[in-house]
Write an enzyme that holds these catalytic residues in place. Structure first.
Site, PDB file in Angstrom:
ATOM      1  N   GLN A  27      56.810  43.798  79.355  1.00  0.00           N
ATOM      2  CA  GLN A  27      55.641  43.636  80.213  1.00  0.00           C
ATOM      3  C   GLN A  27      55.249  44.927  80.936  1.00  0.00           C
ATOM      4  O   GLN A  27      54.102  45.047  81.375  1.00  0.00           O
ATOM      5  CB  GLN A  27      55.900  42.531  81.236  1.00  0.00           C
ATOM      6  CG  GLN A  27      56.015  41.149  80.599  1.00  0.00           C
ATOM      7  CD  GLN A  27      56.331  40.067  81.615  1.00  0.00           C
ATOM      8  OE1 GLN A  27      57.487  39.843  81.946  1.00  0.00           O
ATOM      9  NE2 GLN A  27      55.307  39.412  82.125  1.00  0.00           N
ATOM     10  N   HIS A  49      64.854  39.682  77.990  1.00  0.00           N
ATOM     11  CA  HIS A  49      63.636  39.063  78.511  1.00  0.00           C
ATOM     12  C   HIS A  49      62.650  38.919  77.345  1.00  0.00           C
ATOM     13  O   HIS A  49      61.548  39.459  77.380  1.00  0.00           O
ATOM     14  CB  HIS A  49      63.068  39.886  79.671  1.00  0.00           C
ATOM     15  CG  HIS A  49      62.179  39.112  80.602  1.00  0.00           C
ATOM     16  ND1 HIS A  49      62.418  38.987  81.948  1.00  0.00           N
ATOM     17  CD2 HIS A  49      61.041  38.414  80.378  1.00  0.00           C
ATOM     18  CE1 HIS A  49      61.464  38.255  82.522  1.00  0.00           C
ATOM     19  NE2 HIS A  49      60.614  37.905  81.585  1.00  0.00           N
ATOM     20  N   ASN A  95      66.662  35.543  80.186  1.00  0.00           N
ATOM     21  CA  ASN A  95      65.644  35.021  81.089  1.00  0.00           C
ATOM     22  C   ASN A  95      65.000  33.775  80.514  1.00  0.00           C
ATOM     23  O   ASN A  95      64.513  33.783  79.384  1.00  0.00           O
ATOM     24  CB  ASN A  95      64.552  36.073  81.322  1.00  0.00           C
ATOM     25  CG  ASN A  95      63.497  35.564  82.288  1.00  0.00           C
ATOM     26  OD1 ASN A  95      63.796  35.353  83.459  1.00  0.00           O
ATOM     27  ND2 ASN A  95      62.290  35.345  81.810  1.00  0.00           N
ATOM     28  N   GLU A  96      64.992  32.714  81.283  1.00  0.00           N
ATOM     29  CA  GLU A  96      64.238  31.496  80.958  1.00  0.00           C
ATOM     30  C   GLU A  96      64.415  31.086  79.504  1.00  0.00           C
ATOM     31  O   GLU A  96      63.477  31.161  78.694  1.00  0.00           O
ATOM     32  CB  GLU A  96      62.758  31.685  81.276  1.00  0.00           C
ATOM     33  CG  GLU A  96      62.485  31.864  82.746  1.00  0.00           C
ATOM     34  CD  GLU A  96      61.005  31.765  83.111  1.00  0.00           C
ATOM     35  OE1 GLU A  96      60.161  31.736  82.200  1.00  0.00           O
ATOM     36  OE2 GLU A  96      60.707  31.698  84.312  1.00  0.00           O
TER      37      GLU A  96
HETATM   38  C1  GBH Z   1      58.100  33.805  84.035  1.00  0.00           C
HETATM   39  O1  GBH Z   1      57.679  32.732  83.266  1.00  0.00           O
HETATM   40  C2  GBH Z   1      58.563  34.949  83.173  1.00  0.00           C
HETATM   41  O2  GBH Z   1      59.951  35.158  83.344  1.00  0.00           O
HETATM   42  C3  GBH Z   1      57.834  36.223  83.431  1.00  0.00           C
HETATM   43  O3  GBH Z   1      58.007  37.087  82.363  1.00  0.00           O
HETATM   44  C4  GBH Z   1      56.380  35.939  83.699  1.00  0.00           C
HETATM   45  O4  GBH Z   1      55.653  37.127  83.859  1.00  0.00           O
HETATM   46  C5  GBH Z   1      56.291  35.138  84.965  1.00  0.00           C
HETATM   47  O5  GBH Z   1      57.152  34.052  84.973  1.00  0.00           O
HETATM   48  C6  GBH Z   1      54.900  34.652  85.285  1.00  0.00           C
HETATM   49  O6  GBH Z   1      54.441  33.744  84.352  1.00  0.00           O
HETATM   50  O7  GBH Z   1      49.987  27.841  79.978  1.00  0.00           O
HETATM   51  O8  GBH Z   1      50.023  25.756  81.183  1.00  0.00           O
HETATM   52  O9  GBH Z   1      51.318  25.994  79.180  1.00  0.00           O
HETATM   53  C7  GBH Z   1      57.260  31.630  84.068  1.00  0.00           C
HETATM   54  C8  GBH Z   1      57.364  30.334  83.347  1.00  0.00           C
HETATM   55  C9  GBH Z   1      56.423  28.879  81.776  1.00  0.00           C
HETATM   56  C10 GBH Z   1      54.998  30.076  83.252  1.00  0.00           C
HETATM   57  C11 GBH Z   1      55.213  28.533  80.944  1.00  0.00           C
HETATM   58  C12 GBH Z   1      53.810  29.789  82.370  1.00  0.00           C
HETATM   59  C13 GBH Z   1      52.841  28.289  80.811  1.00  0.00           C
HETATM   60  C14 GBH Z   1      52.102  27.138  81.348  1.00  0.00           C
HETATM   61  N1  GBH Z   1      56.227  30.127  82.497  1.00  0.00           N
HETATM   62  N2  GBH Z   1      53.982  28.535  81.710  1.00  0.00           N
HETATM   63  S1  GBH Z   1      50.752  26.648  80.328  1.00  0.00           S
END
Ligand code: GBH
Length: 479
Positions: free
Chosen positions: A26, A126, A171-172
């Site tokens: 990123q 990540h 991460n996640e």
């Molecule tokens: C995190 O993801 C990541 O670790 C990071 O890289 C990222 O920049 C940050 O948070 C902000 O997003 O489009 O309605 O389907 C956060 C978890 C899960 C958030 C999926 C966005 C998509 C929702 N993410 N979600 S949707």
């Protein structure tokens, strides 16, 4: 009298420190510089299907600007910094020879973090898997990822283990698995019909995490390995009881998300209530209705006790009425606003974690993408009232959790230091620092600190918490 008063006030102050986070794909750019090989995101955004999308070939160019960027930390009294290593920058061909230039790059980054008075949090992964790992064995869709990752982790431990104490393995896991290996919405773009594929991939990732931690604990690296601490950053939206979810539905969803992530890594397996919660709510498109896989007895032994703290990412609470949101929904707007801003959810989630696991908590991501920052004029971006309101309520929730609930929340890593590439977009701006012309070819990429960031710094100066972290092991011993 005064001295005693000062001493006792000091003794009462809670242990806490804060700083910022980011990730390699990123922020770094320099996608083919310094011997770096392509990762699955390079491949994805360079493919014909995504040629018209934005990509992170340059993004905020942190690869070339990290020294200046990190100088911001001491000016704010921020003492933690989270970054991720790009696997394809430090190893050739997935598990081949180390790339010394890439190894030196992160070594310098770590030195700069420490020189600026901060403690490095190293995210090993990540999501930017070397394309070679995907070509060779489909990455996280294959158990071979476990041994490959152990080889990668060995390189990181040997290179950085003398200065890095805090390690975040993956991460996640659910985001990586679901978007990359089941829904195919992000790289590497594998599509599998059933959410079961995500659940299996998360279990594989938990085994990977545990194998890496056990290797660290039983291995002999550089004499510092006994000091290392490990976390597994979770993405768990909090579910709030209210008009949308009954108390039992909300409780089940929280169990099936938060318990799914951390039960195996603390207890060695899911407790029965987590399995029950998975089965009880068949209407949920995601985790519910599909049981998690059973771990073998051998797996359970390896899994148990492999996190030293709960690494909690928090952005959003589901099930609250729009009128309860503290500031306008962030991130993904106007198409699909996913971030419902409700600081009480952070406090409730942290309580849930502590009650269940009795471990320290580090907030490994908290942040806000103000929906209007992509279009506002610069002065309104820098002075964005919604971003300021977000931090006011969330810092209050964090300090209430520390001071009133007495939770051991030891750290906050604000997501993110700078606006950056939000997995497909540059218009979701999470940054504490604005980047001029981000996403525009040839732009200056000048950095401008948003005013809410100074508010955060002043808030914690006023709190006078005791910093419980100790910089790189060579720098100052251990805690
Ligand atoms: C995190 O993801 C990541 O670790 C990071 O890289 C990222 O920049 C940050 O948070 C902000 O997003 O489009 O309605 O389907 C956060 C978890 C899960 C958030 C999926 C966005 C998509 C929702 N993410 N979600 S949707």
């Amino acid at each position: 009298g005064v001295l005693i008063l000062l001493l006792s006030a000091n003794a009462l102050a809670a242990d806490f420190a804060w700083g910022f986070g980011g990730s390699s794909y990123q922020t770094e750019g320099a996608w083919n510089v310094g011997g770096k090989e392509p990762n699955v995101y390079d491949q994805w955004y360079h493919s014909a299907a995504h040629a018209s999308d934005a990509n992170a070939d340059v993004t905020v160019d942190q690869y070339h600007r990290y020294k200046d960027d990190l100088k911001l930390l001491p000016t704010l009294d921020a003492t933690l910094y989270r970054f991720s290593v790009s696997w394809s920058r430090v190893m050739h061909n997935c598990t081949g020879m180390p790339n010394e230039e890439g190894i030196a790059f992160y070594g310098s980054m770590i030195d700069e973090i420490i020189n600026n008075g901060a403690v490095p949090f190293l995210t090993m992964f990540h999501w930017d898997l070397p394309q070679a790992c995907y070509d060779q064995f489909q990455g996280f869709n294959n158990d071979k990822i476990i041994s490959a990752f152990m080889q990668y982790a060995t390189v990181l431990f040997n290179a950085y283990g003398d200065r890095v104490k805090y390690w975040l393995t993956v991460n996640e896991a659910e985001s990586n698995c679901k978007f990359g290996y089941q829904q195919g919405r992000l790289a590497p773009g594998l599509v599998q019909a059933s959410y079961q594929a995500t659940i299996d991939c998360v279990a594989r990732t938990q085994k990977l995490h545990a194998a890496v931690v056990k290797m660290a604990r039983t291995g002999n690296f550089n004499g510092y390995e006994k000091l290392w601490k490990f976390g597994f950053p979770s993405n768990v939206d909090w579910y709030e009881t209210g008009s949308v979810y009954s108390a039992s539905v909300a409780a089940n969803r929280n169990l099936a998300r938060a318990g799914w992530y951390h039960d195996p890594l603390v207890f060695g397996d899911y407790k029965q209530d987590v399995i029950d919660a998975f089965l009880v709510e068949p209407d949920n498109a995601d985790a519910m209705g599909t049981p998690p896989p059973a771990f073998s007895d051998a797996d359970k032994l390896v899994l148990a006790g492999t996190v030293d703290f709960i690494a909690m990412n928090y952005y959003s609470t589901s099930g609250i009425p729009v009128s309860a949101e503290e500031v306008p929904s962030g991130a993904g707007c106007p198409l699909l606003c996913w971030q419902h801003v409700y600081s009480k959810g952070l406090r409730e989630m942290a309580n849930w974690y502590y009650n269940r696991y009795n471990l320290d908590i580090i907030l490994t991501e908290v942040g806000y993408a103000a929906p209007d920052e992509a279009t506002l004029p610069l002065d309104q971006v820098i002075n964005n009232p919604n971003r300021l309101a977000f931090w006011k309520t969330h810092l209050q929730a964090i300090s209430d959790a520390i001071e009133i609930d007495k939770l051991p929340i030891k750290g906050l890593l604000i997501w993110s230091l700078t606006d950056n590439f939000e997995w497909g977009y540059y218009d979701q701006k999470f940054g504490a620092v604005y980047i001029e012309g981000l996403g525009v070819a040839g732009a200056s990429l000048n950095r401008i600190v948003k005013n809410s960031t100074y508010f955060v710094a002043d808030y914690f100066r006023g709190k006078k918490y005791n910093n419980p972290f100790v910089a790189g092991n060579k720098q100052g011993g251990v805690n």
